[in-house]
Each structure stands twice: as C-alpha cells, then as structure tokens.
Scaffold this active site. Structure first.
Site, PDB file in Angstrom:
ATOM      1  N   TYR A 164     -25.760  -3.382   5.275  1.00  0.00           N
ATOM      2  CA  TYR A 164     -26.119  -3.546   6.684  1.00  0.00           C
ATOM      3  C   TYR A 164     -25.463  -2.533   7.617  1.00  0.00           C
ATOM      4  O   TYR A 164     -25.734  -2.531   8.816  1.00  0.00           O
ATOM      5  CB  TYR A 164     -25.789  -4.973   7.140  1.00  0.00           C
ATOM      6  CG  TYR A 164     -26.563  -6.030   6.378  1.00  0.00           C
ATOM      7  CD1 TYR A 164     -27.940  -6.155   6.557  1.00  0.00           C
ATOM      8  CD2 TYR A 164     -25.943  -6.875   5.468  1.00  0.00           C
ATOM      9  CE1 TYR A 164     -28.669  -7.101   5.858  1.00  0.00           C
ATOM     10  CE2 TYR A 164     -26.662  -7.833   4.755  1.00  0.00           C
ATOM     11  CZ  TYR A 164     -28.025  -7.941   4.958  1.00  0.00           C
ATOM     12  OH  TYR A 164     -28.754  -8.872   4.263  1.00  0.00           O
ATOM     13  N   HIS A 186     -36.294  -6.012  10.060  1.00  0.00           N
ATOM     14  CA  HIS A 186     -35.196  -6.222   9.107  1.00  0.00           C
ATOM     15  C   HIS A 186     -34.445  -4.920   8.935  1.00  0.00           C
ATOM     16  O   HIS A 186     -35.073  -3.859   8.793  1.00  0.00           O
ATOM     17  CB  HIS A 186     -35.729  -6.710   7.751  1.00  0.00           C
ATOM     18  CG  HIS A 186     -36.434  -8.014   7.876  1.00  0.00           C
ATOM     19  ND1 HIS A 186     -35.755  -9.203   8.039  1.00  0.00           N
ATOM     20  CD2 HIS A 186     -37.744  -8.312   7.934  1.00  0.00           C
ATOM     21  CE1 HIS A 186     -36.635 -10.177   8.173  1.00  0.00           C
ATOM     22  NE2 HIS A 186     -37.844  -9.664   8.124  1.00  0.00           N
TER      23      HIS A 186
END
Ligand code: DQA
Length: 145
Positions: free
Chosen positions: A22, A99
């Site tokens: 991430y 996302h």
C-alpha cells in the site's frame, strides 16, 4: 461540482499497514493530495474514512442531494458488503470505485467486488493516483442533478 471521497476499513492505517503493498504514505497525505487535485480541477471535495460498515452506509445515504459524485474505496468491505452496494443504488450518485492495489491480481477472495455492480468506473493498482483519476472521471462526466 461536489464529490464525496469515502475510504473504508483499515485505510486509516496507510503508511503503517503492509507498506510493500500500500506504500509508505499515510492517510493524511492521501487526503492532502486529493484536496490539491480537486482544487486544481475546480471540484469541491470532502474526504471521510470509517472502519464501520454501517457508518459508510450512512455517509452514502447522507450524500443524497448534497454531492454530485462519490469516490469509494471500501477496503475489505468491497468483497463482502451488499449493504454498501444497496446504499449506492439507493442514492444513485455517479460513483467511481478505487483500489490502491491491483485487487484482481491478488487472492481469489479479493476478486469479488459488490460495489463494481454499481460503479461506472473502477480504477485499481494505481496507488494514490487512482483517486485523482477518479476525480477527473467524475469531473468529465459532469453534474447530473
Ligand atoms: C484495497 C484492497 C482490498 O482488498 C483490501 O482489503 C483493502 C485495500 C485497496 O485499496 O487495494 O483494504 O481496497
């Protein structure tokens, strides 16, 4: 044009959580980048985050009549929440699903997205840029109210 950016479960942990996946930048930085881009393209933006499915549903319900677009990354609720899908269908606000990672290239259980059934666009695997691209797409689509 007013856009509500909703980040779901665990996205407040950006920078700490699995940085290899991430990234190292935190949620505060994400909000800063979204706001700077929104200003640049002349869009008013509000960013909210919650770890609670019901609160996310409430954010969506309260957007009715107030926002012209929604950008949503529900986090893991993407793959489980019919309630979030139903809320989006109820308010009928143009929505982009975002996302950070390429969810389709990950575990099988991340391949299902309920939100995708409603969103007119899905952006995956582009990190923070996915959110700014989502704002561009909503701006291009324009106000439908
Ligand atoms: C995510 C992908 C989801 O599968 C995961 O549960 C998240 C983040 C993403 O942004 O890549 O929390 O939505």
């Amino acid at each position: 044009m007013k856009v509500l950016v909703i980040n779901g479960v665990n996205l407040n942990m950006l920078g700490v959580r699995e940085p290899d996946l991430y990234g190292k930048k935190d949620y505060k930085t994400l909000v800063k980048e979204i706001k700077a881009h929104a200003k640049k393209i002349g869009v008013k933006v509000c960013c909210v985050q919650s770890n609670y499915e019901g609160e996310i549903v409430t954010f969506i319900q309260r957007a009715l009549g107030k926002y012209d677009g929604i950008v949503i990354n529900p986090g893991a609720y993407t793959h489980t929440s019919v309630a979030i899908l139903d809320a989006l269908k109820a308010v009928m606000i143009p929505t982009v699903e975002v996302h950070l990672t390429d969810v389709d290239a990950r575990e099988d259980y991340r391949k299902i997205s309920y939100v995708s059934e409603y969103a007119f666009l899905r952006i995956t695997g582009k990190g923070f840029d996915g959110y700014t691209e989502a704002l561009d797409a909503l701006k291009q689509r324009g106000v439908e109210r």
